[in-house]
Write a protein that holds these residues in place. Sequence first.
Motif, PDB file in Angstrom:
ATOM      1  N   ILE A 105      19.750 -10.892  -5.395  1.00  3.15           N
ATOM      2  CA  ILE A 105      21.195 -10.701  -5.607  1.00  3.15           C
ATOM      3  C   ILE A 105      21.753 -12.028  -6.112  1.00  3.15           C
ATOM      4  O   ILE A 105      21.594 -13.059  -5.442  1.00  3.15           O
ATOM      5  N   GLN A 106      22.371 -11.996  -7.294  1.00  5.83           N
ATOM      6  CA  GLN A 106      22.787 -13.243  -7.945  1.00  5.83           C
ATOM      7  C   GLN A 106      24.199 -13.115  -8.529  1.00  5.83           C
ATOM      8  O   GLN A 106      24.661 -12.017  -8.811  1.00  5.83           O
ATOM      9  N   PRO A 107      24.893 -14.285  -8.749  1.00  6.63           N
ATOM     10  CA  PRO A 107      26.285 -14.239  -9.238  1.00  6.63           C
ATOM     11  C   PRO A 107      26.390 -14.039 -10.746  1.00  6.63           C
ATOM     12  O   PRO A 107      25.576 -14.569 -11.508  1.00  6.63           O
ATOM     13  N   VAL A 108      27.395 -13.265 -11.149  1.00  7.79           N
ATOM     14  CA  VAL A 108      27.748 -13.147 -12.576  1.00  7.79           C
ATOM     15  C   VAL A 108      29.274 -13.230 -12.707  1.00  7.79           C
ATOM     16  O   VAL A 108      30.004 -12.960 -11.750  1.00  7.79           O
ATOM     17  N   VAL A 109      29.708 -13.610 -13.904  1.00  7.80           N
ATOM     18  CA  VAL A 109      31.145 -13.647 -14.201  1.00  7.80           C
ATOM     19  C   VAL A 109      31.528 -12.307 -14.807  1.00  7.80           C
ATOM     20  O   VAL A 109      30.780 -11.746 -15.609  1.00  7.80           O
ATOM     21  N   ASP A 110      32.697 -11.817 -14.399  1.00  8.39           N
ATOM     22  CA  ASP A 110      33.188 -10.565 -14.968  1.00  8.39           C
ATOM     23  C   ASP A 110      33.840 -10.894 -16.311  1.00  8.39           C
ATOM     24  O   ASP A 110      35.039 -11.172 -16.383  1.00  8.39           O
ATOM     25  N   ARG A 111      33.043 -10.863 -17.382  1.00  7.01           N
ATOM     26  CA  ARG A 111      33.499 -11.396 -18.674  1.00  7.01           C
ATOM     27  C   ARG A 111      34.665 -10.607 -19.264  1.00  7.01           C
ATOM     28  O   ARG A 111      35.532 -11.163 -19.910  1.00  7.01           O
ATOM     29  N   LYS A 112      34.669  -9.297 -19.005  1.00  4.90           N
ATOM     30  CA  LYS A 112      35.764  -8.469 -19.558  1.00  4.90           C
ATOM     31  C   LYS A 112      37.109  -8.811 -18.938  1.00  4.90           C
ATOM     32  O   LYS A 112      38.163  -8.470 -19.458  1.00  4.90           O
ATOM     33  N   ARG A 113      37.082  -9.494 -17.774  1.00  3.94           N
ATOM     34  CA  ARG A 113      38.352  -9.886 -17.132  1.00  3.94           C
ATOM     35  C   ARG A 113      38.977 -11.097 -17.809  1.00  3.94           C
ATOM     36  O   ARG A 113      40.116 -11.450 -17.558  1.00  3.94           O
ATOM     37  N   LEU A 114      38.185 -11.768 -18.662  1.00  4.17           N
ATOM     38  CA  LEU A 114      38.707 -12.974 -19.323  1.00  4.17           C
ATOM     39  C   LEU A 114      39.379 -12.605 -20.631  1.00  4.17           C
ATOM     40  O   LEU A 114      38.875 -11.780 -21.392  1.00  4.17           O
ATOM     41  N   CYS A 115      40.510 -13.234 -20.882  1.00  2.93           N
ATOM     42  CA  CYS A 115      41.178 -13.015 -22.162  1.00  2.93           C
ATOM     43  C   CYS A 115      41.605 -14.361 -22.735  1.00  2.93           C
ATOM     44  O   CYS A 115      42.379 -15.095 -22.096  1.00  2.93           O
ATOM     45  N   PHE A 116      41.082 -14.693 -23.895  1.00  3.41           N
ATOM     46  CA  PHE A 116      41.495 -15.907 -24.589  1.00  3.41           C
ATOM     47  C   PHE A 116      42.576 -15.544 -25.590  1.00  3.41           C
ATOM     48  O   PHE A 116      42.439 -14.572 -26.339  1.00  3.41           O
ATOM     49  N   VAL A 117      43.639 -16.326 -25.581  1.00  5.92           N
ATOM     50  CA  VAL A 117      44.766 -16.046 -26.480  1.00  5.92           C
ATOM     51  C   VAL A 117      45.049 -17.264 -27.353  1.00  5.92           C
ATOM     52  O   VAL A 117      45.740 -18.199 -26.926  1.00  5.92           O
ATOM     53  N   PRO A 118      44.480 -17.286 -28.574  1.00  4.44           N
ATOM     54  CA  PRO A 118      44.798 -18.391 -29.476  1.00  4.44           C
ATOM     55  C   PRO A 118      46.211 -18.247 -30.021  1.00  4.44           C
ATOM     56  O   PRO A 118      46.672 -17.137 -30.285  1.00  4.44           O
ATOM     57  N   ILE A 119      46.899 -19.387 -30.168  1.00  3.66           N
ATOM     58  CA  ILE A 119      48.175 -19.392 -30.884  1.00  3.66           C
ATOM     59  C   ILE A 119      47.835 -19.653 -32.353  1.00  3.66           C
ATOM     60  O   ILE A 119      47.229 -20.673 -32.694  1.00  3.66           O
ATOM     61  N   LEU A 120      48.198 -18.705 -33.205  1.00  2.00           N
ATOM     62  CA  LEU A 120      47.886 -18.806 -34.630  1.00  2.00           C
ATOM     63  C   LEU A 120      48.748 -19.926 -35.241  1.00  2.00           C
ATOM     64  O   LEU A 120      49.893 -20.109 -34.811  1.00  2.00           O
TER      65      LEU A 120
END
Length: 220
Positions: free
Chosen positions: A68-83
Amino acid sequence: MELVNEKNVILLDHPLLKHKITQLRDKNTKTNQFRLMVKEIAILEGYEALRHLPVRMVEIETPIEKTIQPVVDRKRLCFVPILRAGLGMADGMGDLVPGSTFGHIGLYRDEVTHQPVEYYCKLPDDIEEKEVFVIDPMLATGGSAIDAVKMLKKHGAKNITFICIIAAPEGVEAFNKTYPEIPLYIGALDRCLNENAYICPGLGDCGDRTFGTVVRGGNE
Ligand code: PRP
Ligand code: URA
């Protein structure tokens, strides 16, 4: 105001990060190289800014046994670049966390008033569930950053962090005063703004240098 002692103002200090930011500042760094450096710097800063992400435990099987090992819930991350300039950093974040999501906020500074003008906003439907990282290389007056966070909050975003590469003290103070609860990660804290609200020593116009829209002395 002792900016870096303010809660939630984090000035990153890794020598490799400093080295790359120096290369980025250099007026002889050409467009292709500039874009690559922004991407690499974003990865280094992102690595630090994502240090506190929650992990969940999953069962996997190694060649030896189940575990049993740790993972990051990647879909929970949202990057928002300012154009536009934030797009260069978005490339790096996508490499750092494949499978994460993106929103986009379009803002430009009016050349005379230096106030941000909004022209685009597209965010994931479930933005209120996301860990949101707003990315923009430059924090000058702070107007664009403050406006972007205002837009995100209006759309329901709750967990927000801001990551920039170069900041002016004026922008850090304005941002931290408006949003003391939002962590602000900075790669380099510069001296001041000039009369055109450009950061000194800074790196010039980041959008133009990223996309080669203004050619000055063979910077292509
Ligand atoms: C730059 C930069 C920030 C903003 C910072 O964008 O990428 O968004 O200026 O300045 P502020 O802190 O005073 O608001 P710009 O307005 O030049 O737009 P661009 O990226 O499209 O060139
Ligand atoms: N935007 C930039 O691209 N550079 C600055 O120095 C200030 C705002």
